[in-house]
Design an enzyme around this catalytic site. Structure first.
Site, PDB file in Angstrom:
ATOM      1  CD  GLU A  59      70.472   2.132   8.307  1.00 48.01           C
ATOM      2  OE1 GLU A  59      69.492   2.319   7.556  1.00 48.01           O
ATOM      3  OE2 GLU A  59      71.608   1.839   7.895  1.00 48.01           O
ATOM      4  CD  GLU A  69      69.765  -1.605   4.940  1.00 46.12           C
ATOM      5  OE1 GLU A  69      69.654  -1.322   3.735  1.00 46.12           O
ATOM      6  OE2 GLU A  69      69.015  -1.112   5.807  1.00 46.12           O
TER       7      GLU A  69
HETATM    8  O1  AHR Z   1      69.200   5.558   6.113  1.00 48.02           O
HETATM    9  C1  AHR Z   1      69.049   5.488   4.711  1.00 48.02           C
HETATM   10  C2  AHR Z   1      69.415   4.123   4.131  1.00 48.02           C
HETATM   11  O2  AHR Z   1      68.483   3.172   4.521  1.00 48.02           O
HETATM   12  C3  AHR Z   1      70.734   3.533   4.596  1.00 48.02           C
HETATM   13  O3  AHR Z   1      71.802   3.985   3.844  1.00 48.02           O
HETATM   14  C4  AHR Z   1      70.530   2.077   4.367  1.00 48.02           C
HETATM   15  O4  AHR Z   1      71.295   1.283   5.237  1.00 48.02           O
HETATM   16  C5  AHR Z   1      69.042   1.879   4.542  1.00 48.02           C
HETATM   17  O5  AHR Z   1      68.495   1.133   3.506  1.00 48.02           O
END
Ligand code: AHR
Length: 501
Positions: A296, A177
């Site tokens: 994610e 990110e």
């Molecule tokens: O999964 C929790 C967080 O969410 C992760 O660390 C990040 O990549 C995202 O913003």
């Protein structure tokens, strides 16, 4: 009197194929955050710990989910993490203030423990390299540490740490990110792209067989979306194999009708990024292919506790999942199958305690509602994704207007002659009659049918009542003249398994 809902039709043809279902669509994500690693996977103080400190009960529950690939060690944690802190004799590893989650990192778990965990689980590792505070040299050194045969400094260091054989890590992420203002060492698209490209070159020179994932913009609602993706891809196209996307959704307005329709909208994120991939490939006149990695994804909106108060393994974002969340997860998995042409990796974020299908206390373990759709899909979705044609009645939603009541995906494995159909009834009140119609060759029979359903969208499993939301076997309908009839209760996922013989 309530009008009966008109019958929905699902037309299936084992030769109308979307693409091969990558097994890596059923991946997970484990971050050094809260109690995912410590007190989750690894907890030497637990009565369930084995001789390596792994929680036996956690490993057994994770084995039921059978994650094909697990991404590690972050997440936002990654951007401040130096991997050398987590290798070598445990008593020499530093305790550090971990800035992303304001926690204390003991480094008692690191790359080698993660590899042991993956070997135990039979899962492929996916390692992130720190492109926040980390250097490209540190990234390449980690590839050497993991993948080179002994005889040079980093590989010899691995051997000195007790691992003579290379770990053979094939999948790597170039940061996390990096467009997020919350990211340690965040960059703009151009700066990230240049750093990622140079890291990628060095990493692939260390091991040309590795596959690299480039950070996409970290969400569809970010101002960077999708321009960041275009810029990063244009600089790194030939060096990388995947572009990442991240998405978290929730029912913030307590509007269940709209929430259950939300996965429908996620298709836009895939469409836009798929178009960006095609655009960049064409613009660069390239023959190289890049696919998407949704590394994610999950429901996350209830527990927003993200600061650990400088403690070890604090309780952070320990979301409790209910039936409606499980139905959103099920539809997301439907979407993975429907877009498996472009989507090759997906990692459920996360796997234990932190927005996870499994919650633990020191003594016990709970399978949350979201555990079950993942388990059902992982078990049944194999081979090819079929392009099911669906005709279904619609319902009105506040956010998205009229949306079909039925959400479907289907798979067929020509090798075994087995198939699966996954059906979600989004209605909160109405049972939905459905006709499955096989065109061309119909399977011989339905071998099994399983259902996750309930009357209360907010019903959740608890340590006191752990199986309130859990799947049950239902009577498998017969196939007559190439068709089978089902009645889907409101708020339900139904999985139908078929066999050709
Ligand atoms: O999964 C929790 C967080 O969410 C992760 O660390 C990040 O990549 C995202 O913003």
């Amino acid at each position: 009197m309530v009008e009966p809902t008109p019958t929905a039709q699902v037309y299936l043809d084992s030769q109308r194929v979307i693409g091969e279902i990558s097994p890596y669509l059923f991946g997970g994500f484990a971050e050094h955050m809260g109690r995912c690693i410590y007190e989750g996977i690894f907890d030497p103080a637990s009565p369930h710990a084995d001789e390596q400190g792994f929680r036996r009960d956690v490993l057994a529950a994770l084995a039921e989910l059978d994650f094909s690939i697990i991404r590690y060690p972050g997440g936002n944690f990654l951007s401040g993490y130096h991997w050398r802190d987590g290798v070598g004799p445990r008593e020499q590893r530093p305790r550090r203030r971990e800035l992303a989650w304001q926690s204390i990192e003991t480094n008692q778990f690191g790359v080698n423990e993660f590899m042991d965990f993956c070997r135990r689980m039979g899962t492929a590792p996916m390692l992130g390299v720190n492109l926040g505070t980390g250097t490209i040299e540190e990234a390449a050194a980690l590839v050497e540490y993991c993948n080179a045969p002994v005889g040079t400094a980093m590989a010899d260091l691995r051997a000195a740490h007790g691992y003579r054989e290379p770990h053979g890590v094939r999948h790597w992420c170039l940061g996390n990110e990096m467009d997020g203002p919350w990211q340690i060492g965040g960059l703009d698209a151009e700066a990230y792209a240049l750093k990622a490209r140079e890291a990628a070159k060095m990493m692939k020179w260390q091991d040309s067989s590795i596959k690299l994932t480039l950070c996409g913009s970290s969400g569809m609602d970010m101002p960077t979306f999708p321009e960041w993706d275009r810029v990063a891809l244009e600089h790194c196209w030939e060096q990388v194999d995947y572009l990442s996307l991240h998405t978290y959704v929730g029912n913030r307005d307590d509007d269940t009708g709209s929430y259950l329709a939300l996965p429908h909208r996620l298709e836009e994120q895939v469409d836009t990024l798929a178009a960006t991939l095609r655009y960049v490939k064409a613009r660069l006149r390239s023959r190289h292919e890049v696919h998407l990695s949704w590394d994610e994804w999950n429901v996350w909106y209830k527990d927003m506790t993200m600061q650990g108060g400088w403690t070890e393994a604090p309780h952070l974002i320990e979301e409790v999942y209910n039936l409606e969340d499980a139905l959103v997860v099920a539809q997301w998995l439907n979407l993975f199958l429907r877009r498996c042409d472009v989507l090759h990796i997906a990692c459920l974020a996360q796997i234990v305690n932190v927005i996870a299908p499994i919650l633990t206390t020191r003594e016990s373990l709970l399978r949350q509602s979201t555990f079950y759709p993942f388990q059902l899909f992982r078990r049944a979705a194999r081979g090819l994704a079929l392009d099911a044609h669906v005709e279904a009645p619609h319902y009105a939603t506040q956010r998205f207007g009229a949306v079909p009541l039925l959400d479907v995906s289907a798979s067929y494995d020509p090798g075994t002659g087995t198939g699966a159909v996954f059906l979600v009834n989004r209605s909160q009140e109405q049972p939905l009659p459905v006709e499955l119609l096989w065109q061309r060759q119909a399977p011989q029979r339905i071998t099994e049918a399983v259902r996750l359903a309930g009357a209360d969208p907010k019903a959740a499993n608890t340590f006191e009542r752990p199986t309130g939301v859990a799947p049950t076997a239902i009577t498998a309908p017969s196939i007559v003249d190439g068709a089978a009839q089902l009645l889907l209760p409101p708020l339900s996922l139904t999985v139908v398994l078929t066999a050709d013989a």
